[in-house]
Design a protein around this motif. Sequence first.
Motif, PDB file in Angstrom:
ATOM      1  N   ARG A  44      10.694   8.809  64.234  1.00 49.42           N
ATOM      2  CA  ARG A  44       9.949   9.272  65.400  1.00 49.42           C
ATOM      3  C   ARG A  44       9.519   8.114  66.309  1.00 49.42           C
ATOM      4  NH1 ARG A  44       4.127  12.025  64.955  1.00 49.42           N
ATOM      5  NH2 ARG A  44       3.425  11.369  66.985  1.00 49.42           N
ATOM      6  N   GLY A  45       9.834   8.254  67.584  1.00 52.45           N
ATOM      7  CA  GLY A  45       9.411   7.256  68.563  1.00 52.45           C
ATOM      8  C   GLY A  45      10.308   6.030  68.620  1.00 52.45           C
ATOM      9  N   ARG A  78      13.743   6.092  68.828  1.00 51.08           N
ATOM     10  CA  ARG A  78      15.077   6.392  69.313  1.00 51.08           C
ATOM     11  C   ARG A  78      15.562   5.376  70.345  1.00 51.08           C
ATOM     12  NH1 ARG A  78      15.629  10.417  72.501  1.00 51.08           N
ATOM     13  NH2 ARG A  78      13.522  11.057  71.967  1.00 51.08           N
ATOM     14  N   ASN A  79      14.618   4.917  71.187  1.00 44.98           N
ATOM     15  CA  ASN A  79      15.036   4.038  72.279  1.00 44.98           C
ATOM     16  C   ASN A  79      14.888   2.559  71.961  1.00 44.98           C
ATOM     17  OD1 ASN A  79      15.774   6.149  74.020  1.00 44.98           O
ATOM     18  ND2 ASN A  79      13.608   6.552  74.392  1.00 44.98           N
ATOM     19  N   TYR A  80      14.577   2.237  70.719  1.00 44.01           N
ATOM     20  CA  TYR A  80      14.443   0.822  70.372  1.00 44.01           C
ATOM     21  C   TYR A  80      15.842   0.228  70.243  1.00 44.01           C
ATOM     22  CZ  TYR A  80       9.435   0.931  69.362  1.00 44.01           C
ATOM     23  OH  TYR A  80       8.073   1.019  69.452  1.00 44.01           O
ATOM     24  N   GLU A  81      16.013  -0.919  70.857  1.00 45.45           N
ATOM     25  CA  GLU A  81      17.349  -1.510  70.791  1.00 45.45           C
ATOM     26  C   GLU A  81      17.335  -2.926  70.258  1.00 45.45           C
ATOM     27  OE1 GLU A  81      18.818  -0.767  74.686  1.00 45.45           O
ATOM     28  OE2 GLU A  81      19.376   1.282  74.184  1.00 45.45           O
ATOM     29  N   GLN A  82      16.234  -3.301  69.599  1.00 41.15           N
ATOM     30  CA  GLN A  82      16.169  -4.649  69.051  1.00 41.15           C
ATOM     31  C   GLN A  82      17.231  -4.818  67.980  1.00 41.15           C
ATOM     32  OE1 GLN A  82      13.637  -2.928  69.947  1.00 41.15           O
ATOM     33  NE2 GLN A  82      12.141  -4.234  70.964  1.00 41.15           N
ATOM     34  N   SER A 117      10.889  -0.745  75.520  1.00 36.66           N
ATOM     35  CA  SER A 117      11.169   0.239  74.493  1.00 36.66           C
ATOM     36  C   SER A 117      11.649   1.560  75.081  1.00 36.66           C
ATOM     37  CB  SER A 117       9.923   0.474  73.645  1.00 36.66           C
ATOM     38  OG  SER A 117       8.935   1.091  74.426  1.00 36.66           O
ATOM     39  N   THR A 118      11.444   1.785  76.354  1.00 34.38           N
ATOM     40  CA  THR A 118      11.851   3.064  76.924  1.00 34.38           C
ATOM     41  C   THR A 118      12.718   2.827  78.154  1.00 34.38           C
ATOM     42  OG1 THR A 118       9.849   3.109  78.235  1.00 34.38           O
ATOM     43  CG2 THR A 118       9.817   4.320  76.166  1.00 34.38           C
ATOM     44  N   PRO A 119      13.918   2.366  77.937  1.00 31.44           N
ATOM     45  CA  PRO A 119      14.784   2.130  79.090  1.00 31.44           C
ATOM     46  C   PRO A 119      15.256   3.460  79.665  1.00 31.44           C
ATOM     47  CG  PRO A 119      15.978   1.738  77.039  1.00 31.44           C
ATOM     48  CD  PRO A 119      14.604   2.212  76.670  1.00 31.44           C
ATOM     49  N   ARG A 153      -1.797   8.896  74.199  1.00 32.56           N
ATOM     50  CA  ARG A 153      -0.662   8.532  73.357  1.00 32.56           C
ATOM     51  C   ARG A 153       0.216   9.764  73.104  1.00 32.56           C
ATOM     52  NH1 ARG A 153      -0.258   8.135  67.908  1.00 32.56           N
ATOM     53  NH2 ARG A 153      -2.467   8.543  67.632  1.00 32.56           N
ATOM     54  N   PHE A 154      -0.436  10.907  72.842  1.00 31.10           N
ATOM     55  CA  PHE A 154       0.350  12.113  72.577  1.00 31.10           C
ATOM     56  C   PHE A 154       1.138  12.531  73.813  1.00 31.10           C
ATOM     57  CE2 PHE A 154      -2.712  12.900  69.025  1.00 31.10           C
ATOM     58  CZ  PHE A 154      -1.770  12.763  68.038  1.00 31.10           C
ATOM     59  N   ASP A 172       4.032  10.312  74.124  1.00 29.97           N
ATOM     60  CA  ASP A 172       4.985  10.610  73.045  1.00 29.97           C
ATOM     61  C   ASP A 172       5.787  11.873  73.347  1.00 29.97           C
ATOM     62  OD1 ASP A 172       4.331   8.412  71.633  1.00 29.97           O
ATOM     63  OD2 ASP A 172       3.193   9.428  70.062  1.00 29.97           O
ATOM     64  N   ASP A 201       8.309  11.014  75.891  1.00 32.24           N
ATOM     65  CA  ASP A 201       9.385  10.190  75.329  1.00 32.24           C
ATOM     66  C   ASP A 201      10.279  10.973  74.374  1.00 32.24           C
ATOM     67  OD1 ASP A 201       9.064   7.857  76.530  1.00 32.24           O
ATOM     68  OD2 ASP A 201       8.167   6.782  74.852  1.00 32.24           O
ATOM     69  N   GLU A 202       9.599  11.616  73.431  1.00 32.79           N
ATOM     70  CA  GLU A 202      10.297  12.180  72.288  1.00 32.79           C
ATOM     71  C   GLU A 202      11.060  13.447  72.650  1.00 32.79           C
ATOM     72  OE1 GLU A 202      10.856  11.540  68.078  1.00 32.79           O
ATOM     73  OE2 GLU A 202      10.378  10.359  69.833  1.00 32.79           O
ATOM     74  N   PHE A 203      10.402  14.345  73.405  1.00 30.80           N
ATOM     75  CA  PHE A 203      11.048  15.618  73.748  1.00 30.80           C
ATOM     76  C   PHE A 203      11.670  15.571  75.137  1.00 30.80           C
ATOM     77  CE2 PHE A 203       7.390  17.051  70.986  1.00 30.80           C
ATOM     78  CZ  PHE A 203       8.154  17.144  69.837  1.00 30.80           C
TER      79      PHE A 203
END
Lengths: 656, 269
Positions: free
Chosen positions: A144-145, A147-151, B6-8, B207-208, B211, B214-216
């Motif tokens: 979870r969370g 997915r977009n990590y590319e390290q 982290s969120t490209p 944060r939620f 999230d 991002d997530e959905f």
Amino acid sequence: MDTTANTFPRLLLAHAARQPDAPAVREKDLGIWQTWNWAAVAREVRELACGLASLGFRPGDNLAIVGANRPHLYMAVIAAQSLHGVPVPLYQDAVAGEMVFMLEDAEIDFVIAEDQEQVDKLLECRELLGRATRLRHIVYDDPRGLRNYEQPGLMSYERLIEAGRAHDAAHPDFFAQSVATGDPADVAVILYTSGTTGRPKGVCQTHASFIAAGRGGVETDRLGPGDNIMSYLPMAWVGDHLFSVAQWLVGGFTLNCPESAETVMNDMREIGPSYYFGPPRTFEGLLTAVSIRMEDAAAPKRWLYAKCMALARRVGADILNGAKVGLMDRLLYALGNLLIYGPLRNVLGMSRIRVAYTAGAAIGPDLFRFYRSIGVNLKQFYGQTETCAYVCLQQDGKVKLQTVGSAAPGIELKIADDGEVLVRGVSVLKEYYKRPDATAEVLDAEGYFHTGDAGVLDAEGHLRIIDRAKDVGRMAAAEGAAAGAMFAPNYIENKLKFFPQIKEAVCFGHEREEVCAFINIDYEAVGNWAERRGLPYGGYVDLAGKPEVLALVADCVAKVNADLAAEEGMADTQIARFLVLHKELDPDDDELTRTRKVRRGFIADKYAVLVDALYGHKRDQYVETQVKFEDGRTGVVSATLTIVDAGRFPPMKAAA
Amino acid sequence: MRDPASTPRPAAHERPVILDVHNISLSFGGVKALTDISFDVREHEVRAIIGPNGAGKSSMLNCINGVYQPQQGSITFRGQQFRHMNSRQVAEMGVARTFQNLALFKGMSVLDNIMTGRNLKMKSGLLAQAIRFGRAEREEIAHREFVEHIIDFLEIQLHRKTPVGRLPYGLQKRVDLGRALAMEPQVLLLDEPMAGMNVEEKQDMSRFILDVNDEFGTTIVLIEHDMGVVMDISDRVVVLDYGKKIGDGTPHEVRGNPDVIRAYLGTTH
């Protein structure tokens, strides 16, 4: 269960062959308990190990494991061991700055992390490590969370398992061969000590010692298939490793991982474990919750509860110990069991508990008796990371409150001349990782491990831990005697602090003829007590100086003295005089450490005038103290403190 | 707050428009609540609507939601233009919302409350559901699994069986969000999700929201008073004052807009 395998991976395979369908691990996920049987665990460990090997994990490599109690992380422990590698569980709540030391010290290249939170921290660690090319592979369990990590080097648990399957298909003999060549003398795990004193040290324990420790516990308490344990304490803590890895693999019972840290109590009620561990504060929290709810109950229920608990206090512990109890009392207790004790155990999630353990801190006598009296077989054990938490165990039927039990099977105990407890036997550490200097400090030529704790062995060989060895002093010799009695300030202070009215205590007595004490009242508890008695007071200073309050504290001190008088070698350390301090000891004033331990030396200097008054047999003493307020301002508190003589008792031999 | 590494994803102006509000005017009798409002919401962005009390923020949300029928203008959702919609149709199109003054079923458990969010997705009949027979049972199991994912996501496992009325306010807000998420919305409208919360609860909620985004991949339109929160979590901001749009752009642009400063952020005249 007959378990002769001599490494953890072999133990796992033995269970998978003998009881493939029995539940090995459960985890509550999406509101449902998911179960892995032994065959499934063995399969997954095999895939995991092959996956790690395909990434380049070699014999002798260390695998860091960071996260809460998850089945996959426990499997990772065995997977690393299968490859002759060493799992290094780390505390999941450590911040990056703390974790980076362990990662560097253990030369970690491979990490299995629980979730995004831990991955973020590890990536931060990677930056902190700078040019050092460590932490090449980070595997995460919960995607979870992420997915977009590319390290580079990030990989999900699923992908690792897939890689493992492929590797396994290409090299079908690899895993079996790797397990077959494991040596019991290999290091099985590195556990880092918390490092309250200096830098953390990695304690290396071999398969042989942890298996011996596990087997000792399993045999003592006859654990085996069908037993259930909650795994909810940090994996990096030696106790969890003993219960949830060593004993689990030796005994072949079932691990249960909670849904989340908050839901442990609910999950425990659903599982009804037969084997449980909790630090004293957990047991205390449960009792407080029960007491508060009982006070709100209707009058008849309160009456019944009071009656039943009085009976339980009188005979409950004896019944559990198998001592002689009259028929009438037994019948009444059975009735109480039906009406109160049984339902109460059920509410606590302890209906099926056969064995419960506590350790880590001194447990209050009332608390300990409460659980035993309602039929929960609560016992204490003693040990440290360096001894696989396996030195002493209380045996069924031989539970004595004051002691931590007798030497566990395979362990030798010796008390050094200065009172320090020395341990030799199966569970003693191999070494501190890369620290021969530190190893030499604690392991002597005869193979004894120096625990740093001061203790006494009683006539039956039960060990009583008294204090940290460095805190223990000696009283000045009385006239005619060769040497003064051993003086253990923490031991006495803990006894005082078990009273809810006493918040802190500081005892003096090293190189003195008598013991004197400073007492801090608990403002809330004593304030409440005063209100109920209609005793008016104006603030802390006033309350602390009330004659009624002094009498209340004197009562507590007298009870502690009575206790000390009954203990061997402690009678001379009864408290002669005490005073109740006019202000609370406070970390802001440097009187306590941030973890709320008293700084005895500092306090003795700061309040030298009071110490002199105590030993100068004065009746009272005026004192002015500077205090720091939370906003940084300072002020002065002054009061005239009365010095109270405490009731002392002649020494007596404890019965039996 | 948001870590760009982290969120490209494509910059805001490159993403397709999912919701386009065009020249909306709404009045109640002689009171003009909204005058000629136009703005667009792009896919996968967090779009904030801010403005002083009575600026028309909730009215705007109610128009998108189909609760109010604007007298003028049109709303285009995924290329489909409409003027008159009822809230059920809007919900079926994939727009969910939470409410400023929680509209949960207080006596029902957290689990049941979130399950009600699955209502539109249930295909079996009322009777079949009542006796949990055949397809209805399979359906319920699938829905329950989805709801359990949401419970896990929002970290409210401990309260799964607790009646909502017994929970503290901040948690009730979270349940409200959970129910909206149960609809698997494409666009989520949040009406003051952080009203009445303390700092810690606000941080959790922020944060939620991020999230969820991002997530959905859910597009989020939110109304919020807390400027700090708005500036931190939104991609673009619309500013309303007295029913008129006075600013539109990134948080940075909006913060520098003199009209906005005068109307909302306060200024010395």
